[in-house]
Scaffold this active site. Structure first.
Site, PDB file in Angstrom:
ATOM      1  N   ASP A 141       0.820  -1.209   0.000  1.00 39.26           N
ATOM      2  CA  ASP A 141       0.000   0.000   0.000  1.00 39.26           C
ATOM      3  C   ASP A 141       0.853   1.257   0.000  1.00 39.26           C
ATOM      4  O   ASP A 141       0.319   2.365   0.029  1.00 39.26           O
ATOM      5  CB  ASP A 141      -0.923  -0.001   1.237  1.00 39.26           C
TER       6      ASP A 141
ATOM      7  N   ASP B 159       0.141 -10.837   8.607  1.00 34.93           N
ATOM      8  CA  ASP B 159       0.798  -9.541   8.737  1.00 34.93           C
ATOM      9  C   ASP B 159       2.240  -9.681   8.265  1.00 34.93           C
ATOM     10  O   ASP B 159       2.832 -10.765   8.328  1.00 34.93           O
ATOM     11  CB  ASP B 159       0.753  -9.057  10.183  1.00 34.93           C
TER      12      ASP B 159
ATOM     13  N   ASP C  37       5.013  -9.087   9.457  1.00 37.09           N
ATOM     14  CA  ASP C  37       6.054  -9.509  10.392  1.00 37.09           C
ATOM     15  C   ASP C  37       5.752 -10.862  11.024  1.00 37.09           C
ATOM     16  O   ASP C  37       6.418 -11.264  11.979  1.00 37.09           O
ATOM     17  CB  ASP C  37       6.241  -8.461  11.499  1.00 37.09           C
TER      18      ASP C  37
ATOM     19  N   ASP D 152     -11.261  -7.271  10.919  1.00 39.48           N
ATOM     20  CA  ASP D 152     -11.170  -8.721  11.096  1.00 39.48           C
ATOM     21  C   ASP D 152     -12.368  -9.273  11.861  1.00 39.48           C
ATOM     22  O   ASP D 152     -13.048 -10.196  11.397  1.00 39.48           O
ATOM     23  CB  ASP D 152      -9.852  -9.084  11.796  1.00 39.48           C
TER      24      ASP D 152
END
Length: 609
Positions: A298, A345, A347, A442
């Site tokens: 993004d 995600d 990470d 979510d």
């Protein structure tokens, strides 16, 4: 005369004690008086034993508040001794006699075996005659509810209340030592009985209706206590019987396995962090022709595009940036075509077996919409780092991922947490993609799936590991986002109303959202004493003895029951530290979201987890 009542060892020790006092310069009268005190103590306690000798030699450390004599020393010694006996900290070598320990262990195990046999008989009878068993259960619940209502509302004298709470405390101590789930449920019943009785007493007997200041402050405290009582009640419901779902096997032929689009959304993270997640995704134990890794950038960075080409993965950079992470994923979904969508995600590094451990449930349950796994962190969050408690205490998310989600799974209410999850693509298409109306996309997505009749699953096995927030400001910002978004869902898509959810799902979702409104009640608890100190307001208008007999058992039972229920996933003290620090920051945004839910999302939230 007293010396004749003692054992030879005790008499010899007292004699040596007397001679030692004399050698230190004590007078004959004073030394004899002190020796008499030791003789009197020895008639009640075996002071010559190793445990008591250890206590005597470490008296300054065990009783540091007794450095100089004061009038209240006997009471202080009693309270400190009770704490030592009940808690028995590890350095203190105090143990019950071996015969007592064996008797206690035998008794609790026998009671546990009896309850298990009764449980098996009840299950067998329910399978044999389901309709009759259902009516028996309804009748039993009606009788138990009536008796509980009488027990809660019946006015007691202070003496009767004292006997009542002592009996319930004794029962709770016994049940805490009995293994099994039914003793745990019985502890919940005892805790709720005492807590409901406390709330009833607070509403009917503790408000000063003739003093406006005391009444206002008392009502504020009572509202905060009512909130805590509702959260306690829903928490027991939510975690009464955790499911602990195992992985389900896949078909033996890999050709029958579904195709998976694995998406890694990013916004402003370093490429060095994202590389590890991409390489871990490429190493998943899954047929290469059925796995497509997507890097959703993004930030539209050239270095990310070049890395995606080098790694051989798909790269997506959308022209607009509305709806943050949810919009980023929805844009990529228009180009993807896999049967399942796995989201991580940037990470979070998945293990090689992630898909093999999660996808099997989609074959066992055709209506399954999402499979969630825990968020596990291999770095310390700001609290663990600054307090030096990393790996020594459960972190803030251990309670949710170690118990609450398992409890939700029992009620088919476990929900998507933004990462480390697999979602059925057809189900996502049916609800229009990831929800974008709130900043907690979510949980809102899971709620929509459940409303359409899709089920969810939670596998309590860490199958990915990520980085915790590095600074307190980032940690607080992330929690504010969660809190604000859950309150938005409560206002815009309230789970208590609308179609498609069963009772268990409604209560589990409602409790998850209600939890994030804890900021103001916790601040009220922290500042309530100031109402008395500054305004001289009687926030609990009752005698001190009555407050102790109603409030202390409520606190004791809830603490004891939660200690047994939560086990190693939450330590009471450190959990309070986490929540107290966060309360000052989440109070304002959650209040704004409660009264103006659309205004709360006017600012663009972070794209991260």
């Amino acid at each position: 005369m007293l010396a004749r009542l003692l054992t030879p060892t005790a008499s010899l020790w007292c004699s040596q004690r007397y001679q030692g006092l004399r050698r230190q310069g004590g007078s004959r009268l004073g030394s004899a008086g002190l020796t008499l005190v030791w003789l009197l103590a020895w008639t009640l306690f075996p002071l010559e034993r190793h445990g008591w000798q250890w206590v005597l030699s470490h008296a300054e450390g065990l009783y540091p508040h007794l450095a100089r004599p004061r009038v209240g020393d006997p009471l202080r010694i009693l309270l400190q001794s009770l704490w030592i006996i009940v808690r028995r900290p590890r350095p203190i070598p105090l143990r019950w006699p071996a015969s007592w320990q064996r008797a206690w262990q035998w008794g609790t195990q026998a009671l546990g075996r009896f309850l298990i046999r009764q449980e098996e008989k009840g299950l067998a009878a329910a399978r044999a005659t389901p309709r009759e068993a259902r009516w028996k259960s309804v009748l039993l619940c009606a009788v138990a509810g009536t008796l509980s209502l009488l027990c809660i509302t019946q006015p007691f004298t202070l003496e009767a209340q004292l006997v009542f709470v002592i009996m319930l405390m004794g029962m709770a101590f016994i049940l805490r030592a009995v293994p099994g789930r039914y003793p745990m449920l019985m502890m919940m019943v005892l805790s709720l009985t005492v807590s409901c009785r406390y709330i009833w007493w607070r509403y009917t007997s503790t408000l000063d209706w003739f003093d406006p200041v005391s009444l206002t402050c008392g009502l504020l405290l009572l509202a905060a206590e009512t909130y805590a009582w509702i959260v306690l009640l829903l928490g027991y419901w939510q975690t009464a019987w955790p499911l602990n779902r195992p992985p389900a096997p896949l078909p033996a032929d890999p050709a029958q396995w579904p195709s998976v689009d694995l998406m890694i959304p990013t916004y402003n993270e370093d490429l060095a962090i994202v590389k590890g997640t991409v390489y871990a995704a490429l190493a998943l134990d899954w047929p290469a022709d059925k796995l497509t890794v997507w890097l959703l950038d993004d930030g539209d960075r050239a270095s990310f595009r070049a890395f995606a080409e080098e790694a051989g993965i798909r790269y997506v950079a959308r022209p607009t940036h509305e709806h943050a992470k949810a919009g980023n994923i929805n844009y990529a979904l228009r180009q993807a075509s896999g049967d399942l969508v796995a989201i991580f995600d940037c990470d979070h590094l998945p293990t090689r077996s992630f898909l093999q451990m999660t996808v099997g449930w989609f074959y066992r349950d055709p209506r399954l919409g999402v499979v969630q796994t825990p968020h596990h962190f291999f770095s310390a969050d700001p609290f663990e780092h600054n307090l030096q408690r990393f790996r020594k205490m459960p972190n803030e998310g251990a309670l949710f991922y170690g118990l609450v989600q398992d409890g939700n799974d029992m009620w088919d209410a476990s929900f998507f947490c933004g990462s480390c999850a697999v979602i059925k693509r057809s189900a996502l298409d049916e609800i229009g993609g990831i929800a974008v109306e709130t900043v907690t996309e979510d949980a809102h997505t899971s709620l929509r799936l459940h409303r359409l009749g899709y089920t969810s699953a939670y596998i309590r096995i860490p199958l990915a590991a990520g980085l915790a927030t590095e600074s307190l400001s980032a940690h607080i910002g992330q929690r504010i986002r969660w809190a604000r978004g859950m309150v938005q869902i409560l206002r815009l898509d309230n789970p208590l109303f609308g179609k498609g959810l069963n009772l268990g799902q409604r209560l589990c979702y409602f409790n998850a959202m209600l939890h994030f409104l804890s900021g103001i009640p916790r601040l009220i608890f922290l500042t309530a004493p100031l109402a008395f100190l500054i305004l001289h307001a009687y926030i609990i208008y009752a005698p001190a003895a009555a407050i102790a007999l109603y409030m202390l058992p409520h606190i004791f039972h809830s603490a004891l029951t939660n200690s047994r229920l939560q086990g190693k996933v939450r330590h009471s003290f450190w959990g309070e530290v986490y929540e107290t620090v966060l309360a000052w920051y989440i109070a304002r945004p959650t209040t704004v979201a409660l009264f103006a839910p659309t205004r709360a999302s006017s600012t663009s939230p972070p794209r991260g987890a």
